[in-house]
Motif scaffolding. Structure first.
Motif, PDB file in Angstrom:
ATOM      1  N   UNK A  52       0.946  -1.183   0.002  1.00  0.00           N
ATOM      2  CA  UNK A  52       0.001   0.086   0.017  1.00  0.00           C
ATOM      3  C   UNK A  52       0.919   1.487  -0.156  1.00  0.00           C
ATOM      4  N   UNK A  53       0.570   2.168  -0.546  1.00  0.00           N
ATOM      5  CA  UNK A  53       1.098   3.582  -0.758  1.00  0.00           C
ATOM      6  C   UNK A  53       0.146   4.963  -0.447  1.00  0.00           C
ATOM      7  N   UNK A  54       0.486   5.500   0.554  1.00  0.00           N
ATOM      8  CA  UNK A  54      -0.247   6.866   0.666  1.00  0.00           C
ATOM      9  C   UNK A  54       0.467   7.933   0.939  1.00  0.00           C
ATOM     10  N   UNK A  55      -0.082   9.045   0.691  1.00  0.00           N
ATOM     11  CA  UNK A  55       0.752  10.341   0.906  1.00  0.00           C
ATOM     12  C   UNK A  55       0.992  10.445   2.409  1.00  0.00           C
ATOM     13  N   UNK A  56       2.155  11.285   2.622  1.00  0.00           N
ATOM     14  CA  UNK A  56       2.549  11.674   4.016  1.00  0.00           C
ATOM     15  C   UNK A  56       1.672  12.740   4.430  1.00  0.00           C
ATOM     16  N   UNK A  57       1.186  12.968   5.546  1.00  0.00           N
ATOM     17  CA  UNK A  57       0.265  13.966   5.641  1.00  0.00           C
ATOM     18  C   UNK A  57       1.056  15.246   5.857  1.00  0.00           C
ATOM     19  N   UNK A  58       2.403  15.185   6.235  1.00  0.00           N
ATOM     20  CA  UNK A  58       2.820  16.598   6.502  1.00  0.00           C
ATOM     21  C   UNK A  58       4.043  16.815   5.645  1.00  0.00           C
ATOM     22  N   UNK A  59       4.377  15.927   4.270  1.00  0.00           N
ATOM     23  CA  UNK A  59       5.422  16.234   3.675  1.00  0.00           C
ATOM     24  C   UNK A  59       5.014  15.779   2.238  1.00  0.00           C
ATOM     25  N   UNK A  60       5.138  16.890   1.238  1.00  0.00           N
ATOM     26  CA  UNK A  60       4.491  16.580  -0.230  1.00  0.00           C
ATOM     27  C   UNK A  60       5.527  15.401  -0.690  1.00  0.00           C
ATOM     28  N   UNK A  82       9.655   9.078  -6.018  1.00  0.00           N
ATOM     29  CA  UNK A  82       8.522   9.324  -6.752  1.00  0.00           C
ATOM     30  C   UNK A  82       8.009   7.692  -7.355  1.00  0.00           C
ATOM     31  N   UNK A  83       8.652   6.867  -7.730  1.00  0.00           N
ATOM     32  CA  UNK A  83       8.128   5.836  -8.304  1.00  0.00           C
ATOM     33  C   UNK A  83       7.509   4.966  -7.566  1.00  0.00           C
ATOM     34  N   UNK A  84       7.539   4.864  -6.341  1.00  0.00           N
ATOM     35  CA  UNK A  84       7.028   3.848  -5.341  1.00  0.00           C
ATOM     36  C   UNK A  84       5.636   3.447  -5.747  1.00  0.00           C
ATOM     37  N   UNK A  85       5.466   2.193  -6.236  1.00  0.00           N
ATOM     38  CA  UNK A  85       4.114   1.954  -6.616  1.00  0.00           C
ATOM     39  C   UNK A  85       3.412   0.630  -5.970  1.00  0.00           C
ATOM     40  N   UNK A  86       2.311   0.502  -5.414  1.00  0.00           N
ATOM     41  CA  UNK A  86       1.832  -0.395  -4.613  1.00  0.00           C
ATOM     42  C   UNK A  86       1.802  -1.693  -5.567  1.00  0.00           C
ATOM     43  N   UNK A  87       1.781  -2.920  -4.915  1.00  0.00           N
ATOM     44  CA  UNK A  87       2.197  -4.145  -5.802  1.00  0.00           C
ATOM     45  C   UNK A  87       3.415  -4.515  -6.453  1.00  0.00           C
ATOM     46  N   UNK A  88       4.403  -3.691  -6.389  1.00  0.00           N
ATOM     47  CA  UNK A  88       5.598  -3.773  -6.950  1.00  0.00           C
ATOM     48  C   UNK A  88       6.660  -4.281  -6.013  1.00  0.00           C
ATOM     49  N   UNK A  89       7.905  -4.753  -6.503  1.00  0.00           N
ATOM     50  CA  UNK A  89       8.903  -5.271  -5.372  1.00  0.00           C
ATOM     51  C   UNK A  89      10.013  -4.449  -5.706  1.00  0.00           C
ATOM     52  N   UNK A  90      10.553  -4.050  -4.474  1.00  0.00           N
ATOM     53  CA  UNK A  90      11.824  -3.452  -4.421  1.00  0.00           C
ATOM     54  C   UNK A  90      12.709  -3.992  -3.479  1.00  0.00           C
ATOM     55  N   UNK A  91      14.206  -3.589  -3.575  1.00  0.00           N
ATOM     56  CA  UNK A  91      15.041  -4.093  -2.682  1.00  0.00           C
ATOM     57  C   UNK A  91      14.671  -3.358  -1.247  1.00  0.00           C
ATOM     58  N   UNK A  92      14.659  -4.041  -0.222  1.00  0.00           N
ATOM     59  CA  UNK A  92      14.165  -3.835   1.096  1.00  0.00           C
ATOM     60  C   UNK A  92      15.427  -4.016   2.243  1.00  0.00           C
ATOM     61  N   UNK A 129      24.997   4.374 -10.319  1.00  0.00           N
ATOM     62  CA  UNK A 129      24.803   5.900 -10.065  1.00  0.00           C
ATOM     63  C   UNK A 129      23.089   6.513  -9.982  1.00  0.00           C
ATOM     64  N   UNK A 130      22.458   5.431 -10.477  1.00  0.00           N
ATOM     65  CA  UNK A 130      21.085   5.888 -10.849  1.00  0.00           C
ATOM     66  C   UNK A 130      20.326   6.129  -9.506  1.00  0.00           C
ATOM     67  N   UNK A 131      19.829   7.419  -9.197  1.00  0.00           N
ATOM     68  CA  UNK A 131      19.415   7.786  -8.136  1.00  0.00           C
ATOM     69  C   UNK A 131      18.065   8.358  -8.324  1.00  0.00           C
ATOM     70  N   UNK A 132      17.342   8.083  -9.461  1.00  0.00           N
ATOM     71  CA  UNK A 132      16.095   8.500 -10.074  1.00  0.00           C
ATOM     72  C   UNK A 132      15.046   8.030  -9.043  1.00  0.00           C
ATOM     73  N   UNK A 133      15.175   6.912  -8.567  1.00  0.00           N
ATOM     74  CA  UNK A 133      13.921   6.205  -7.889  1.00  0.00           C
ATOM     75  C   UNK A 133      14.532   4.937  -7.488  1.00  0.00           C
ATOM     76  N   UNK A 134      13.298   4.232  -6.780  1.00  0.00           N
ATOM     77  CA  UNK A 134      13.850   2.945  -6.367  1.00  0.00           C
ATOM     78  C   UNK A 134      14.172   1.856  -7.502  1.00  0.00           C
TER      79      UNK A 134
END
Lengths: 792, 365
Positions: A52-60, A82-92, A129-134
């Motif tokens: 699940x992904x939802x917006x932080x209440x105090x930080x855009x 910015x690219x975090x998407x529900x249902x996808x997998x990332x290194x944790x 060097x890719x730091x554009x997203x997860x």
């Protein structure tokens, strides 16, 4: 050299096993010190599923995610990508994970929201060097699966120990060539993924100077720079390298920087040809010149250090200034940056000796210097250069400005060597058919030109093997490729040499056995010491002042070891050493060396025994002098021991001192027993063969004499006189057997008892003969030494 | 018949068979007498003055000749038997007393010991190596620790400014006052190989020598380095010596020094002074080749470097390389001692700690 297994697989077009490679390479002379899994530091990371992904209440810019790591617990993780998407997998990274930069992931609050772990980008994992997203994981693997199993970093790094003669093994191609020979398969260069079709004519040949893309290329130091290739590529976009290229570099242990630098590094790691790319806009003149440095020139190198360039160093310069230490490191001012659009690519052959001198003078070890020092392939440089241009245009874009230039002022060919098969047999001890010799030489890339009709084979050695310059070098290659393990090991007859053991070795062995038999333990201490006599030679460049002098005597080292034993509460110490004593030459003469033997004893004379109540006697001066006399007998039999002051000194007939013994000053704890030590210079070739005297046939007669003498009178004078005067009366031996001081004697006197043994070689002596002799000796003692006989 | 005795005592005539029988009975009883009774009986029978047998023998003087002969033989035989029986019984009683004494002494009390001296473990290793090569016809050659650059590097085919020099961080010796030409600068030899040069320059082949000694490097003194350490070199040069002889000789050495069933392998390597060059590995004695911590998982332990003496070295030493060939090898007794005794810190081998040294026994097995 770090070799990537996958890179080698790309050369050989087959799957390889690292342990098998290590075994093969070891038998080819390139042992593998370690096999390291690439990405081993990623072992603690797992696949995380964002549920699940939802917006932080105090930080855009922050999002609150829920992560499933397969453990059954769901974690709240705050994420800035910015690219975090529900249902996808990332290194944790779970709590407690240590990141490649050393940071440990801890539970904390971000703007009031708890975060229990971290979702990672490629850069955070050290994967690029890719730091554009997860780093999005396109995988079916379940949450909790180790990341390393998913990422296909399943490469291994072979850390190869390359001997100094082998330049070629510092590139993957060289390693692949050896392995191809071992497997008996062909090999070729890996393809460049997405290679751009490029019309790339052979670089134009020039002498010392050439124009290239509007820039003047010149060699002003032919000794230092034998070949100088360059091209200008305009319109490149400097940025991150493609994934495959980054992976190759990381596998070989090199950090990815940008696509231009990565391309040159890739060629260096592949073909063992270092290259350098300059920002063409920064070259003044514009020109690129290989020359010797002039007095006082400076350069800020790529590592940011402002350096004074030693006079006469081989450098790369533009029209105004030094811009690189040739073959070692480039300069910061001409470095390719993200703003660079035009680059000048340089590929050269630099003199190994000049690069080595520069590297040592600047104390600047680099991958490039290591390769140039061993010698790069000046004939293969063109192919490496062309491959690098292709790679550059493929990964960074741009177009060649005109044709590339090749300054090769003194063109040459790889050397031709003649090899005699008969000589191969003489050195190697086995007969090899010349076809087999040829096969082995072809395997290393040599060209074999003639059949051995005149008893020799002409061999053109490959340019990447600067170590092959003579026939014997080829014989070694034949043996190496044939396989050392294929040579027989049966012992053959041999002629013994005509020398005998060095006298010092024989003497040292005798002394060691004698002293060990006496209950002493041998030490081997360092010959370099902090303090020694004024004669001790000095070491010019010791690593530590503790090792700044070559010792003149051994005993101080033993005393030092005794003190170390005392510090460990060891009281019973018996040490000896047989070693070299050094003396500086006087008046410009060279230093001299002498074999010496020394001992130091303190504590109980024998192990405690219940018959002495557990309090055995300690080593005393008589033990020391007895041991010393024994040692002088063994080490310098022509010397005589004298008492001088409170020490025993061994002197030769000419008065020179060859040994001394006595109590040793030392830093002793209060409970320590007295310490005694002695040292003797070993006289070589002094040993005499024992001579046999026929056993006595007639009995001996012994008499004891108690003598009264002054307290200060030396017993040695008395026994000496008795021995000399008694000889004609059949006195066989004289020995002091007792001493008495105290009550019953006149003041200032002491008494010693000597035992005299008389024997005749031709008859049984009678009592009256012995009495007569004793009377004469008594008279001698009284008259000559004022010694009276108390009783007999 | 009565005879008179000088002492006046009447005695039985020697012919009296009764007295002889009585004496024979008393002879038989001797074997069971205790010490005091034995002493009394000896006096009573054999005593010079009172002894009964003595009396009988003395009394014989008065007998007629033929009787004297007959009786005398019997009496003398009896006297000898009596003497022997008394002596035998006395010995028996003495041994019995000793055995009794011994039972009262506690023989399990410790005996009186002397200190056990020890040779250094590195010496033990070196001597073993030398002994094995001696069987193969090698003798020991030595040379000085301070050498010049020419013998340490130049003659051994180290090119100036060559990366191979990086393997040898050299310690130089101050020769202030001495005016030395190039190549004659003095240094602490970085290997024992300059002795090879000395041996070859001293006379023509054949050479068959082993060279034990110290070598020096500008290394820190820590758990795995020391600025001086032992080396053992070997050199064999003659007509007809080949790479096969190298392999055979060193394989033989390895199996004698380690275990008779040790695996030995030769790998190509590089040294400036040999070509072809090799490293000799021996299968790890601890794991038998399956890989363990001691052999860093490889199953092999590097023991020595070796090779055919480089033809430039032979030429530099005045030996014709077309006629003579040979091999050389070098190993580190300090390192071998560490492997053999399982020492993790080389500094133990440079110290004099009695607790360490005492572990190596008189003959240091």
């Amino acid at each position: 050299m770090n070799a990537s297994r996958q890179w080698l697989e790309a050369f050989l077009r087959r799957r390889l096993d690292s342990r098998d490679l290590a075994a093969r390479l070891a038998m080819l002379g390139a042992p593998v010190d370690a096999i390291e899994p690439v990405g081993a530091d990623l072992r603690t990371f797992v696949v995380g599923l964002v549920t699940a992904v939802r917006q932080h209440p105090d930080a855009d810019k922050l999002r609150l995610t829920t992560v499933d790591d397969g453990s059954g617990t769901l974690f709240s993780v705050v994420c800035g990508a910015a690219n975090v998407t529900a249902g996808r997998k990332y290194p944790f990274a779970r709590l407690g994970t240590v990141m490649p930069d050393g940071m440990t992931i801890e539970k904390r609050k971000l703007r009031g929201e708890p975060s229990e772990g971290m979702l990672c980008s490629a850069r955070e994992l050290g994967l690029g060097e890719d730091h554009d997203g997860l780093l999005t994981l396109d995988t079916d693997a379940a949450p909790g699966t180790p990341l390393i199993d998913v990422l296909d970093v399943g490469d291994e790094r072979l850390v190869i120990d390359v001997t100094p003669n082998r330049a070629d093994l510092l590139g993957h191609k060289g390693v692949a060539r050896e392995l191809a020979a071992s497997f008996g398969v062909p090999f070729r260069l890996p393809e460049i993924p997405g290679e751009v079709a490029l019309d790339l004519p052979t670089p134009t040949r020039f002498g010392d100077e050439a124009p290239v893309g509007g820039i003047r290329l010149a060699i002003d130091d032919r000794d230092g720079c034998g070949r100088f290739l360059a091209a200008v590529i305009r319109g490149v976009s400097v940025g991150a390298s493609p994934e495959w290229l980054r992976r190759r570099l990381v596998s070989a242990g090199v950090r990815s920087i940008n696509n231009v630098v990565d391309a040159t590094n890739y060629i260096m790691l592949e073909l063992n040809q270092p290259m350098h790319a300059y920002d063409a806009a920064t070259l003044r003149g514009p020109s690129l010149i290989a020359r010797s440095s002039r007095p006082g020139e400076r350069l800020v190198t790529l590592d940011g250090v402002d350096r004074v360039v030693p006079d006469g160093t081989l450098v790369i310069a533009d029209a105004e200034r030094v811009i690189g230490i040739a073959g070692v490191m480039g300069g910061r001012d001409t470095e390719v940056t993200e703003r660079t659009t035009d680059i000048m690519l340089e590929c050269a052959w630099f003199s190994p000796v000049r690069v080595r001198r520069a590297r040592r003078a600047l104390d600047l070890a680099t991958d490039a210097a290591q390769r140039f020092e061993r010698g790069t392939d000046r004939w293969g440089a063109v192919d490496a250069f062309r491959r690098c241009l292709r790679l550059l245009v493929t990964v960074a874009g741009g177009a060649l400005d005109g044709s590339s230039a090749d300054c090769f002022p003194v063109p040459s060919h790889p050397p031709r060597i003649f090899l005699r098969p008969a000589r191969v047999a003489q050195v190697l001890g086995i007969e090899l058919a010349w076809q087999e010799i040829e096969k082995h030489l072809v395997a290393i890339g040599a060209t074999v030109l003639s059949k051995p009709g005149d008893g020799r084979i002409a061999v053109d050695v490959p340019g990447w093997r600067p170590d092959l310059t003579a026939e014997i070098d080829l014989i070694e290659e034949v043996a190496r490729v044939h396989g050392y393990d294929r040579f027989p090991t049966e012992l053959r007859a041999s002629r013994p040499g005509l020398r005998v053991d060095d006298a010092a070795w024989a003497a040292a062995g005798r002394l060691r056995l004698a002293l060990a038999a006496h209950g002493l333990s041998e030490v081997i201490t360092l010959p370099m010491v902090a303090r020694a006599g004024s004669d001790a030679p000095r070491v010019l460049n010791p690593l530590s002042a503790d090792h700044g002098l070559l010792r003149d005597t051994l005993l101080p080292s033993l005393v030092h070891e005794v003190e170390a034993n005392w510090a460990m509460h060891t009281a019973n110490i018996r040490l000896f050493e047989v070693g070299t004593g050094f003396a500086a030459g006087k008046h410009g003469a060279l230093p001299t060396e002498a074999l010496r033997v020394a001992f130091a004893v303190t504590g109980d004379r024998a192990p405690a025994h219940w018959t002495d109540g557990g309090k055995p006697a300690a080593w005393d001066r008589w033990d020391a002098s007895g041991l010393f006399e024994r040692l002088v007998d063994l080490a310098h039999p022509t010397a005589k021991v004298h008492v001088e002051g409170d020490r025993w000194i061994a002197r030769l007939a000419d008065g020179s001192v060859v040994g001394s013994c006595g109590a040793c000053p030392a830093d002793a704890p209060p409970w320590a027993a007295p310490l005694f030590g002695g040292e003797v210079t070993v006289g070589l070739d002094l040993r005499q063969r024992a001579s046999f005297t026929p056993l006595p046939v007639f009995p001996s007669i012994a008499r004891d004499l108690a003598l009264l003498l002054d307290l200060s009178q030396a017993s040695a004078g008395i026994t000496g006189l008795l021995a000399e005067r008694g000889r004609r009366h059949g006195l066989e031996s004289v020995a002091v057997i007792d001493e008495y001081r105290g009550k019953g004697l006149p003041s200032g006197k002491r008494s010693i008892t000597v035992r005299l043994v008389f024997r005749s070689a031709d008859r049984t002596l009678t009592d009256s003969e012995v009495e007569q002799a004793l009377g004469r000796l008594r008279t001698s003692l009284e008259r000559e030494l004022d010694v009276t006989v108390r009783s007999t | 018949m009565l005879v008179s005795d000088p002492c006046g005592a009447p005695v039985t005539a020697p012919s009296d068979p009764e007295s002889l029988d009585a004496l024979r009975q008393r002879l038989a009883a001797v074997a069971s007498l205790e010490l005091a009774a034995l002493d009394a009986e000896e006096i009573a029978v054999l005593g010079r003055k009172q002894g009964e047998l003595t009396h009988l023998l003395k009394a014989m003087a008065t007998l007629p000749l033929d009787e004297k002969k007959q009786r005398g033989a019997a009496l003398n035989a009896l006297k000898l038997e009596f003497d022997a029986a008394v002596a035998a019984r006395r010995t028996e009683l003495k041994h019995g007393a000793e055995a009794r004494d011994a039972r009262e002494v506690d023989l399990t009390m410790p005996g009186r010991a002397t200190w056990t001296g020890t040779r250094h473990p590195v010496t033990v290793v070196m001597d073993e190596i030398v002994d094995i090569f001696r069987e193969l016809g090698f003798v020991v050659a030595l040379g000085p620790d301070i050498e010049n650059e020419e013998r340490n590097f130049g003659a051994l085919n180290f090119p100036p400014d060559h990366p191979a020099l990086d393997m040898h961080d050299t310690l130089y010796v101050d020769t202030a006052g001495a005016d030395l030409p190039a190549g004659e600068r003095l240094l602490l030899r970085t290997h024992t190989s300059p002795v090879q040069v000395r041996v070859m320059r001293a006379g023509p082949p054949p050479y068959r020598v082993v060279i034990p000694g110290l070598a020096y490097r500008n290394d820190p003194f820590d758990a795995s380095h020391a600025p001086a350490f032992t080396q053992m070199e070997g050199l064999a040069v003659d007509e007809g010596i080949s790479f096969v002889d190298l392999k055979a000789t060193l394989s033989h050495f390895a199996r004698r020094f380690f275990q008779s069933d040790a695996q030995v392998r030769f790998r190509p390597s590089y040294f400036p002074f040999t070509e072809p060059s090799a490293e000799m590995d021996v299968s790890c004695a601890l794991c038998g080749g399956s890989g363990c911590a001691a052999c860093k998982g490889s199953g092999w332990m590097e023991i020595l470097g070796c090779g055919m003496v480089h033809e430039n070295v032979l030429s530099n030493c005045g030996v014709d390389p077309e006629r003579y060939t040979g091999f050389a090898f070098g190993m580190g007794p300090h390192r071998i001692a560490m492997l053999r005794y399982g020492l993790a810190d080389i500094r133990l081998l440079y110290g004099g700690d009695m607790r360490f040294l005492a572990q190596f026994g008189a003959l240091g097995q």
